[in-house]
Motif scaffolding. Structure first.
Motif, PDB file in Angstrom:
ATOM      1  N   LEU A  82      31.509  41.722  47.601  1.00  0.00           N
ATOM      2  CA  LEU A  82      30.429  40.917  47.050  1.00  0.00           C
ATOM      3  C   LEU A  82      30.220  41.212  45.569  1.00  0.00           C
ATOM      4  O   LEU A  82      29.969  40.308  44.765  1.00  0.00           O
ATOM      5  CB  LEU A  82      29.130  41.166  47.822  1.00  0.00           C
ATOM      6  N   SER A  83      30.334  42.471  45.201  1.00  0.00           N
ATOM      7  CA  SER A  83      30.176  42.853  43.797  1.00  0.00           C
ATOM      8  C   SER A  83      31.247  42.203  42.936  1.00  0.00           C
ATOM      9  O   SER A  83      30.961  41.695  41.840  1.00  0.00           O
ATOM     10  CB  SER A  83      30.239  44.379  43.658  1.00  0.00           C
ATOM     11  N   GLN A  84      32.478  42.193  43.442  1.00  0.00           N
ATOM     12  CA  GLN A  84      33.575  41.544  42.722  1.00  0.00           C
ATOM     13  C   GLN A  84      33.340  40.040  42.606  1.00  0.00           C
ATOM     14  O   GLN A  84      33.571  39.433  41.553  1.00  0.00           O
ATOM     15  CB  GLN A  84      34.896  41.823  43.440  1.00  0.00           C
ATOM     16  N   LEU A  85      32.853  39.444  43.675  1.00  0.00           N
ATOM     17  CA  LEU A  85      32.566  38.012  43.700  1.00  0.00           C
ATOM     18  C   LEU A  85      31.505  37.653  42.657  1.00  0.00           C
ATOM     19  O   LEU A  85      31.645  36.683  41.898  1.00  0.00           O
ATOM     20  CB  LEU A  85      32.099  37.635  45.101  1.00  0.00           C
ATOM     21  N   LEU A  86      30.446  38.441  42.609  1.00  0.00           N
ATOM     22  CA  LEU A  86      29.367  38.191  41.654  1.00  0.00           C
ATOM     23  C   LEU A  86      29.852  38.338  40.218  1.00  0.00           C
ATOM     24  O   LEU A  86      29.441  37.579  39.327  1.00  0.00           O
ATOM     25  CB  LEU A  86      28.208  39.164  41.910  1.00  0.00           C
ATOM     26  N   SER A  87      30.751  39.292  39.995  1.00  0.00           N
ATOM     27  CA  SER A  87      31.267  39.515  38.643  1.00  0.00           C
ATOM     28  C   SER A  87      32.146  38.363  38.183  1.00  0.00           C
ATOM     29  O   SER A  87      32.031  37.890  37.046  1.00  0.00           O
ATOM     30  CB  SER A  87      32.059  40.834  38.592  1.00  0.00           C
ATOM     31  N   ILE A  88      33.040  37.904  39.059  1.00  0.00           N
ATOM     32  CA  ILE A  88      33.942  36.814  38.692  1.00  0.00           C
ATOM     33  C   ILE A  88      33.157  35.549  38.381  1.00  0.00           C
ATOM     34  O   ILE A  88      33.444  34.831  37.415  1.00  0.00           O
ATOM     35  CB  ILE A  88      34.958  36.554  39.817  1.00  0.00           C
ATOM     36  N   LEU A  89      32.128  35.275  39.189  1.00  0.00           N
ATOM     37  CA  LEU A  89      31.344  34.060  39.011  1.00  0.00           C
ATOM     38  C   LEU A  89      30.226  34.218  37.978  1.00  0.00           C
ATOM     39  O   LEU A  89      29.592  33.228  37.596  1.00  0.00           O
ATOM     40  CB  LEU A  89      30.749  33.626  40.352  1.00  0.00           C
ATOM     41  N   GLY A  90      29.984  35.449  37.545  1.00  0.00           N
ATOM     42  CA  GLY A  90      28.984  35.684  36.514  1.00  0.00           C
ATOM     43  C   GLY A  90      27.566  35.329  36.931  1.00  0.00           C
ATOM     44  O   GLY A  90      26.798  34.784  36.135  1.00  0.00           O
ATOM     45  N   ILE A  91      27.205  35.652  38.163  1.00  0.00           N
ATOM     46  CA  ILE A  91      25.888  35.236  38.664  1.00  0.00           C
ATOM     47  C   ILE A  91      25.020  36.410  39.118  1.00  0.00           C
ATOM     48  O   ILE A  91      23.979  36.203  39.736  1.00  0.00           O
ATOM     49  CB  ILE A  91      26.021  34.232  39.826  1.00  0.00           C
ATOM     50  N   ARG A  92      25.405  37.629  38.778  1.00  0.00           N
ATOM     51  CA  ARG A  92      24.632  38.786  39.228  1.00  0.00           C
ATOM     52  C   ARG A  92      23.179  38.714  38.738  1.00  0.00           C
ATOM     53  O   ARG A  92      22.243  39.083  39.452  1.00  0.00           O
ATOM     54  CB  ARG A  92      25.288  40.074  38.730  1.00  0.00           C
ATOM     55  N   HIS A  93      22.992  38.217  37.516  1.00  0.00           N
ATOM     56  CA  HIS A  93      21.644  38.146  36.941  1.00  0.00           C
ATOM     57  C   HIS A  93      20.757  37.094  37.613  1.00  0.00           C
ATOM     58  O   HIS A  93      19.541  37.076  37.412  1.00  0.00           O
ATOM     59  CB  HIS A  93      21.738  37.830  35.441  1.00  0.00           C
ATOM     60  N   LEU A  94      21.364  36.236  38.446  1.00  0.00           N
ATOM     61  CA  LEU A  94      20.601  35.179  39.115  1.00  0.00           C
ATOM     62  C   LEU A  94      20.026  35.612  40.460  1.00  0.00           C
ATOM     63  O   LEU A  94      19.256  34.868  41.069  1.00  0.00           O
ATOM     64  CB  LEU A  94      21.496  33.953  39.340  1.00  0.00           C
ATOM     65  N   LEU A  95      20.376  36.776  40.946  1.00  0.00           N
ATOM     66  CA  LEU A  95      20.035  37.181  42.315  1.00  0.00           C
ATOM     67  C   LEU A  95      18.556  37.035  42.666  1.00  0.00           C
ATOM     68  O   LEU A  95      18.231  36.588  43.773  1.00  0.00           O
ATOM     69  CB  LEU A  95      20.505  38.623  42.568  1.00  0.00           C
ATOM     70  N   PRO A  96      17.619  37.370  41.792  1.00  0.00           N
ATOM     71  CA  PRO A  96      16.205  37.244  42.188  1.00  0.00           C
ATOM     72  C   PRO A  96      15.626  35.842  42.039  1.00  0.00           C
ATOM     73  O   PRO A  96      14.482  35.602  42.436  1.00  0.00           O
ATOM     74  CB  PRO A  96      15.496  38.218  41.235  1.00  0.00           C
ATOM     75  N   LYS A  97      16.386  34.899  41.494  1.00  0.00           N
ATOM     76  CA  LYS A  97      15.863  33.558  41.239  1.00  0.00           C
ATOM     77  C   LYS A  97      15.997  32.666  42.466  1.00  0.00           C
ATOM     78  O   LYS A  97      16.732  32.956  43.402  1.00  0.00           O
ATOM     79  CB  LYS A  97      16.586  32.928  40.045  1.00  0.00           C
ATOM     80  N   TYR A  98      15.278  31.530  42.416  1.00  0.00           N
ATOM     81  CA  TYR A  98      15.340  30.522  43.470  1.00  0.00           C
ATOM     82  C   TYR A  98      16.153  29.321  42.973  1.00  0.00           C
ATOM     83  O   TYR A  98      16.302  29.124  41.760  1.00  0.00           O
ATOM     84  CB  TYR A  98      13.927  30.079  43.860  1.00  0.00           C
ATOM     85  N   PRO A  99      16.716  28.511  43.889  1.00  0.00           N
ATOM     86  CA  PRO A  99      17.565  27.388  43.477  1.00  0.00           C
ATOM     87  C   PRO A  99      16.940  26.469  42.433  1.00  0.00           C
ATOM     88  O   PRO A  99      17.638  25.980  41.537  1.00  0.00           O
ATOM     89  CB  PRO A  99      17.820  26.655  44.804  1.00  0.00           C
TER      90      PRO A  99
END
Length: 219
Positions: A111-128
């Motif tokens: 999951l960590s690798q997935l978040l890094s490739i897609l560049g979305i780690r900073h979005l985790l606490p946000k809503y759609p």
């Protein structure tokens, strides 16, 4: 290897296709209403064919006159055209949805690798509703892959994006496929996208495969 043999009567024509997908991206290309999404939904178990055989490796998803395997047991990821994110869940909870049990060390690393490739780690606490269309696409793709599926189904996943974001997301999808070699079945009516993403293109016309094209040097 994903093997697909589907026969189904639709309102305006009969769907009748047979093809295989290895660890590659196969594009179902054609105009709207040609039967592309019905093929995807049949593989997913959302639509039941009248007859045929759908099999992934040794697992039979569907076979004529036998009880089909439920969608939840098919170990597949499905990225819908509208992304279908849960509006009441954060990005983190959307991505984690469907993962059975507490993620172990290997899953956490994945999951960590997935978040890094897609560049979305900073979005985790946000809503759609707090993120852009391109970010929603990346979140939906992460959710589809988070369960480490054996096959990935993509239904016009980039059609709502602007040209620049679309190209970036195409590149990210290719990067992910190079890392995690699984069968990918992608629906699009955009010829440029089909040429860029596909190892093979199956042209679908009124429920039939009208032509097949292999892309030299694809991906």
């Amino acid at each position: 290897m994903l093997y697909v043999n589907i026969r189904k009567t639709l309102p305006y024509f009969g769907l009748d296709v047979t093809f295989e997908v290895g660890n590659e991206i196969v594009v179902l290309f054609g105009s709207s209403g040609a039967g592309k999404t019905t093929i995807l939904n049949s593989v997913a178990g959302l639509v039941q064919p009248d007859a045929g055989l759908i099999q992934l490796h040794e697992t039979v998803f569907f076979e004529t006159n036998k009880k089909p395997l439920p969608t939840r047991k098919r170990r597949l990821g499905y990225l819908f055209q509208d992304y279908a994110l849960f509006p009441h869940m954060t990005v983190e909870k959307n991505i984690s949805y469907g993962i059975k049990g507490k993620p172990d060390g290997d899953r956490q690393a994945f999951l960590s690798q997935l978040l890094s490739i897609l560049g979305i780690r900073h979005l985790l606490p946000k809503y759609p509703h707090q993120i852009s269309g391109g970010e929603k696409q990346r979140v939906a793709l992460a959710r589809a892959l988070a369960g480490k599926p054996d096959v990935l189904l993509l239904d016009e996943p980039l059609s709502a994006l602007d040209a620049g974001t679309r190209r970036q997301c195409q590149d990210e999808l290719l990067d992910l496929h190079r890392l995690w070699q699984i069968p990918v079945l992608l629906v699009t009516h955009d010829e440029q996208e089909a040429q860029k993403l596909g190892n093979r293109i199956l042209e679908i016309e009124q429920g039939r495969i009208a032509g097949t094209k292999s892309i030299v040097g694809a991906n």
